[in-house]
Design an enzyme around this catalytic site. Structure first.
Site, PDB file in Angstrom:
ATOM      1  CB  SER A 265      -0.898   0.000   1.235  1.00  0.00           C
ATOM      2  OG  SER A 265      -0.081  -0.006   2.390  1.00  0.00           O
ATOM      3  CB  CYS A 266       3.782   2.267   1.666  1.00  0.00           C
ATOM      4  SG  CYS A 266       2.740   2.435   3.099  1.00  0.00           S
ATOM      5  CG  PHE A 267       7.785   0.424  -1.143  1.00  0.00           C
ATOM      6  CD1 PHE A 267       7.967   1.337  -0.117  1.00  0.00           C
ATOM      7  CD2 PHE A 267       8.549  -0.732  -1.123  1.00  0.00           C
ATOM      8  CE1 PHE A 267       8.867   1.106   0.910  1.00  0.00           C
ATOM      9  CE2 PHE A 267       9.460  -0.981  -0.109  1.00  0.00           C
ATOM     10  CZ  PHE A 267       9.620  -0.058   0.910  1.00  0.00           C
ATOM     11  CE  LYS A 269      -0.519   5.696  -0.087  1.00  0.00           C
ATOM     12  NZ  LYS A 269      -0.068   6.986   0.449  1.00  0.00           N
ATOM     13  CG  ASP A 270       4.138   6.571  -0.075  1.00  0.00           C
ATOM     14  OD1 ASP A 270       2.974   6.952  -0.278  1.00  0.00           O
ATOM     15  OD2 ASP A 270       4.532   6.146   1.021  1.00  0.00           O
TER      16      ASP A 270
END
Ligand code: UDX
Length: 428
Positions: A265-267, A269-270
């Protein structure tokens, strides 16, 4: 201290439970009544080791959950932990966070004591100054007792509670000494028996630290995958190479596992959000774009390796591992998604298995077949793609004998058996 936490998703719930564990009085606020009911009863809305225990011991005591913003006024500090999803072009969507910031401001319009609003959500460097601070000010009618700060979160799924309790660093992004002291007072109890670096900076720098951190880690994996693909071309073992490279303590041995790439959910998207934010400023972030491109390429390389040994049209291919990493049922941006898509595009029948993530993947690919065990998925399969490094895939052995000619493409270097099967690693 009395803390209110707005947003009871993954980060909000974890930090709320951990703040209570540190001895603070915590109220969580969320619009979802089901989540609020679960939290009030001491149940975790997400599956995260140690979280349920913390909620059970603090719910109804130092930890309360509600749908009403009224608790914000009673608290000393408010954390905003609202998701910042991606727009279609990869840029950050601040709509929900901005609304929460404005609602927080409204609740604090008449507050006479100083109040700190802390952004926990991941936001681009200009977001606080141009969107979030103005939203709080709009809501509060310009109440000057409210200050906005930034305190980024570095939790990993699957170890969020221990990551919170034993952080490498705490980043306080504030505009005043008062706000820094407030943040420090919140975290001080965990520093009693754990050493963490404290970084004191301004809100925009704190926001960038979070992106730089994730972009660095994601790019580290992409670089290792790029080097790993080169190793494979030369018939070399990238793991042997990177083990030696990692001995250089400027590089470190961590995050050097090459394979089918990064998800979660992070890498994704970020990295996409900071790329979009950089472009917006007129800068072309060439290396980060290459990191994404290499990551997108790894599932295709997996398919190409499989195609060397199996004609995919009309074949049965077992996909082992559906979650983006082991010990979670989270399939967001899992590499299994492009792998299944590409298999189906090439006319293969997919039989997928994961110890916990079958249900979410069934929603995404209702037309794939799902097995109850790795053995069931392998039975009669023409080939196997291993996408997630669940421990149980290390010890598959007799299961391969249920295949006529076992062909295994291992995207995570997890399978231990090599004898009597055609075994291909992505980078070795
Ligand atoms: C990550 C960051 O680690 C965390 O600090 C941040 O707050 C949120 O994003 P998470 O998404 O939970 O945490 O997963 P992480 O364990 O970091 O793994 C991310 C992805 O990289 C996974 O798909 C994993 O399989 C992959 N990975 C990791 C590799 O391919 N190779 C590695 O060496 C390490």
């Amino acid at each position: 201290m009395h803390i209110s936490v707005i947003g009871s998703g993954y980060v909000g719930t974890t930090i709320a439970a951990c703040f209570a564990e540190l001895g603070h009085t915590v109220t969580t606020i969320d619009i979802d009544e089901e989540i609020v009911a679960a939290l009030s009863a001491g149940h975790a809305p997400i599956d995260e080791p140690g979280l349920e225990d913390l909620l059970e011991s603090h719910a109804g005591d130092s930890l309360e959950a509600t749908t009403s913003y009224d608790a914000v006024v009673e608290s000393d500090v408010t954390f905003l932990a609202i998701g910042t999803p991606s727009n279609d072009d990869g840029s950050i969507d601040l709509t929900a966070l901005e609304a929460a910031a404005e609602a927080t401001g409204e609740t604090l319009a008449d507050k006479e004591n100083r109040h700190l609003v802390v952004i926990k959500s991941t936001v681009t460097p200009t977001s606080i100054e141009t969107v979030l601070e103005p939203a709080v000010t709009r809501g509060s009618g310009g109440n000057e007792n409210i200050e906005v700060g930034m305190n980024p979160e570095f939790l990993r799924e699957g170890s969020a509670v221990s990551d919170f309790m034993q952080p490498d660093k705490l980043v306080y992004g504030t505009d005043s000494e008062w706000a820094t002291e407030r943040l420090h007072a919140i975290y001080e109890p965990l520093l009693a028996d754990h050493d963490a670096h404290i970084v004191e900076t301004d809100p925009a720098t704190a926001s960038m630290i979070k992106y730089a951190n994730n972009a660095f880690l994601a790019s580290k994996i992409s670089l290792v995958n790029d080097l790993g693909n080169i190793c494979k071309e030369f018939g070399l073992d990238a793991y042997e190479v990177m083990e030696a490279v990692g001995l250089d303590d400027r590089i470190s041995e961590r995050f050097l596992r090459s394979g089918v790439g990064w998800g979660g959910s992070c890498f994704p998207k970020d990295v996409n959000a900071i790329i979009a934010a950089a472009r917006e400023e007129g800068y072309d972030p060439a290396l980060l774009e290459a990191s994404v491109e290499i990551n997108d390429r790894q599932p295709e390389r997996m398919l190409e390796l499989l195609e060397h040994h199996v004609a995919l049209e009309g074949s049965h291919i077992a996909v082992l591992g559906l979650s983006f990493k082991p010990r979670t049922d989270d399939i967001r941006n899992s590499r299994a998604i492009p792998v299944i898509e590409k298999l189906q595009d090439r006319g293969a029948e997919v039989v997928a298995y994961d110890p916990v993530a079958v249900d979410p993947m069934r929603e995404r690919f209702p037309d794939a077949e799902y097995a109850n065990s790795a053995a069931e998925a392998l039975d009669g399969a023409d080939g196997v793609a291993v996408v997630t490094d669940w421990d149980e895939f290390a010890v598959l052995d007799r299961e391969f004998d249920a295949m006529d000619e076992p062909v295994v493409v291992d995207g995570r270097r997890i399978v231990e058996r090599r004898d009597g099967i055609v075994y291909e690693g992505l980078t070795y």
